[in-house]
Scaffold this motif. Sequence first.
Motif, PDB file in Angstrom:
ATOM      1  N   ILE A  92      44.916  10.151  91.884  1.00  0.00           N
ATOM      2  CA  ILE A  92      45.135  11.142  90.826  1.00  0.00           C
ATOM      3  C   ILE A  92      44.171  10.909  89.667  1.00  0.00           C
ATOM      4  O   ILE A  92      43.560  11.855  89.143  1.00  0.00           O
ATOM      5  N   LEU A  93      44.001   9.648  89.259  1.00  0.00           N
ATOM      6  CA  LEU A  93      43.101   9.319  88.145  1.00  0.00           C
ATOM      7  C   LEU A  93      41.661   9.687  88.477  1.00  0.00           C
ATOM      8  O   LEU A  93      40.954  10.278  87.645  1.00  0.00           O
ATOM      9  N   ILE A  94      41.226   9.373  89.674  1.00  0.00           N
ATOM     10  CA  ILE A  94      39.851   9.681  90.080  1.00  0.00           C
ATOM     11  C   ILE A  94      39.631  11.187  90.141  1.00  0.00           C
ATOM     12  O   ILE A  94      38.618  11.707  89.641  1.00  0.00           O
ATOM     13  N   SER A  95      40.562  11.906  90.757  1.00  0.00           N
ATOM     14  CA  SER A  95      40.403  13.360  90.879  1.00  0.00           C
ATOM     15  C   SER A  95      40.438  14.033  89.507  1.00  0.00           C
ATOM     16  O   SER A  95      39.685  14.983  89.263  1.00  0.00           O
ATOM     17  N   MET A  96      41.286  13.543  88.593  1.00  0.00           N
ATOM     18  CA  MET A  96      41.342  14.133  87.264  1.00  0.00           C
ATOM     19  C   MET A  96      40.079  13.814  86.458  1.00  0.00           C
ATOM     20  O   MET A  96      39.618  14.629  85.659  1.00  0.00           O
ATOM     21  N   SER A  97      39.503  12.629  86.669  1.00  0.00           N
ATOM     22  CA  SER A  97      38.245  12.289  85.998  1.00  0.00           C
ATOM     23  C   SER A  97      37.139  13.220  86.466  1.00  0.00           C
ATOM     24  O   SER A  97      36.332  13.715  85.652  1.00  0.00           O
ATOM     25  N   LEU A  98      37.106  13.476  87.771  1.00  0.00           N
ATOM     26  CA  LEU A  98      36.120  14.421  88.305  1.00  0.00           C
ATOM     27  C   LEU A  98      36.370  15.823  87.764  1.00  0.00           C
ATOM     28  O   LEU A  98      35.421  16.558  87.446  1.00  0.00           O
ATOM     29  N   TYR A  99      37.653  16.195  87.664  1.00  0.00           N
ATOM     30  CA  TYR A  99      37.978  17.517  87.118  1.00  0.00           C
ATOM     31  C   TYR A  99      37.420  17.677  85.707  1.00  0.00           C
ATOM     32  O   TYR A  99      36.764  18.683  85.402  1.00  0.00           O
ATOM     33  N   PHE A 100      37.670  16.710  84.833  1.00  0.00           N
ATOM     34  CA  PHE A 100      37.204  16.820  83.453  1.00  0.00           C
ATOM     35  C   PHE A 100      35.675  16.828  83.380  1.00  0.00           C
ATOM     36  O   PHE A 100      35.095  17.507  82.526  1.00  0.00           O
ATOM     37  N   TYR A 101      35.033  16.099  84.274  1.00  0.00           N
ATOM     38  CA  TYR A 101      33.564  16.108  84.299  1.00  0.00           C
ATOM     39  C   TYR A 101      33.041  17.507  84.638  1.00  0.00           C
ATOM     40  O   TYR A 101      32.179  18.050  83.937  1.00  0.00           O
ATOM     41  N   PHE A 102      33.580  18.093  85.703  1.00  0.00           N
ATOM     42  CA  PHE A 102      33.108  19.419  86.119  1.00  0.00           C
ATOM     43  C   PHE A 102      33.647  20.521  85.203  1.00  0.00           C
ATOM     44  O   PHE A 102      33.037  21.592  85.109  1.00  0.00           O
ATOM     45  N   HIS A 103      34.761  20.283  84.541  1.00  0.00           N
ATOM     46  CA  HIS A 103      35.261  21.216  83.527  1.00  0.00           C
ATOM     47  C   HIS A 103      34.228  21.340  82.406  1.00  0.00           C
ATOM     48  O   HIS A 103      33.878  22.463  81.987  1.00  0.00           O
ATOM     49  N   GLY A 104      33.711  20.209  81.946  1.00  0.00           N
ATOM     50  CA  GLY A 104      32.686  20.232  80.906  1.00  0.00           C
ATOM     51  C   GLY A 104      31.405  20.889  81.392  1.00  0.00           C
ATOM     52  O   GLY A 104      30.778  21.664  80.651  1.00  0.00           O
ATOM     53  N   LYS A 105      31.026  20.598  82.627  1.00  0.00           N
ATOM     54  CA  LYS A 105      29.801  21.207  83.186  1.00  0.00           C
ATOM     55  C   LYS A 105      29.947  22.728  83.298  1.00  0.00           C
ATOM     56  O   LYS A 105      28.990  23.472  83.025  1.00  0.00           O
ATOM     57  N   THR A 106      31.132  23.189  83.671  1.00  0.00           N
ATOM     58  CA  THR A 106      31.371  24.629  83.822  1.00  0.00           C
ATOM     59  C   THR A 106      31.337  25.330  82.471  1.00  0.00           C
ATOM     60  O   THR A 106      30.777  26.432  82.342  1.00  0.00           O
ATOM     61  N   ILE A 107      31.920  24.707  81.438  1.00  0.00           N
ATOM     62  CA  ILE A 107      31.868  25.282  80.089  1.00  0.00           C
ATOM     63  C   ILE A 107      30.434  25.400  79.611  1.00  0.00           C
ATOM     64  O   ILE A 107      30.016  26.437  79.062  1.00  0.00           O
ATOM     65  N   GLN A 108      29.649  24.355  79.820  1.00  0.00           N
ATOM     66  CA  GLN A 108      28.240  24.368  79.409  1.00  0.00           C
ATOM     67  C   GLN A 108      27.475  25.464  80.131  1.00  0.00           C
ATOM     68  O   GLN A 108      26.665  26.180  79.526  1.00  0.00           O
ATOM     69  N   LEU A 109      27.720  25.614  81.436  1.00  0.00           N
ATOM     70  CA  LEU A 109      27.034  26.640  82.226  1.00  0.00           C
ATOM     71  C   LEU A 109      27.410  28.034  81.737  1.00  0.00           C
ATOM     72  O   LEU A 109      26.534  28.916  81.602  1.00  0.00           O
TER      73      LEU A 109
END
Length: 363
Positions: A92-109
């Motif tokens: 859960i921790l790993i998947s949520m860390s990946l989520y927040f990383y790609f969440h930021g990338k998606t906002i930037q895009l």
Amino acid sequence: MALTIFFIIILFLALVQTAIPYLVKRTIVFGVTIPEKHIHDKRLTSYKKRYAVITFLISIILLGIFTTYALTVQPTEDQMALIGTFILFAIILISMSLYFYFHGKTIQLKKANKWVENLKQVQMTDLSIRSQDEMLPWYVYLLPIIVTLGLIVYTIPQYDILPDQIPTHWGPNGEADAFTAKSPISAIQLPLVLFVMQLMFLGIHFAQKNSGIKLSATSKAASQKRQLTLRKYTSWFLFLTSLLVTMLFSFLQLTTIHPDIFKDTTMIAMPFVFILVILIGTIIFAVKVGRADKQSNVQFKGEITDKDEDMYWKGGLFYFNKNDPSIFVEKRFSVGWTLNLANPIGYLVLFGPIILILLITFL
């Protein structure tokens, strides 16, 4: 038994966490609203694939380590439960860390390409859609409640034959491993907790049934199908959960009153079957809802998009909107519902029963 149970749960969690980006609403990518004409952008597709591949590989590696350790070292069931729980939280921790990383990338895009700036934001409503809602009626939830009240009534005259130590916790093998002294409250503690849980299920059903149905201006048919599917299968899954919890708690209460009523194999099998049915139900629910809006074509074209509500979603996970009377809204990452944290009634529906359960337990 503990190895089997945790193996199934870890594998289930790994598959669900891997598939989440492909099960959410078509216009939501990592918690960010994306205009319909950009949802197939190559970079967004790449983000989803990278999340899924990394999550799956790490989860399988952790599952392999857990299985190898369990088979070679052969730890006790308590050690197995501790390690299995650690593995679950790690995934859960790993998947949520990946989520927040790609969440930021998606906002930037989204900001860099100004996908929303030149589009007119439109909010779609359809007052007739309520007539198509297939959620279960509230009174079906009275069935497990009646069973629980009957169980309490049955337990009271059996007080004298109850053991001096009342079980309060059961291990993966179905055997009690924690106890409390017999008292009028502890004798019916389990069905009382069950009764409060059933009231919570009923309250959640009412709140979800009265929550708003949000449609897309650019793909009305797809969003309508998803919303109706979500509501229908949520009510069925919630009712199934209520029934299964009632069966499990009733089983445990009856074994406390009559220790020899069930065979040892039944004691072992009951929790396993409960977990298995819940997991299968969760998969069916996630697939049914996740695929509901993926097959429909876009109905509206032009320079319009759905109302951008990103400002109300903190991190794409937590919803705060005082202008929305809904208590529950559809999640942006995962399948199901989440609280509108700006609506105080939601806290009462969820946390009120939890406080009552804690009070019953400590009493």
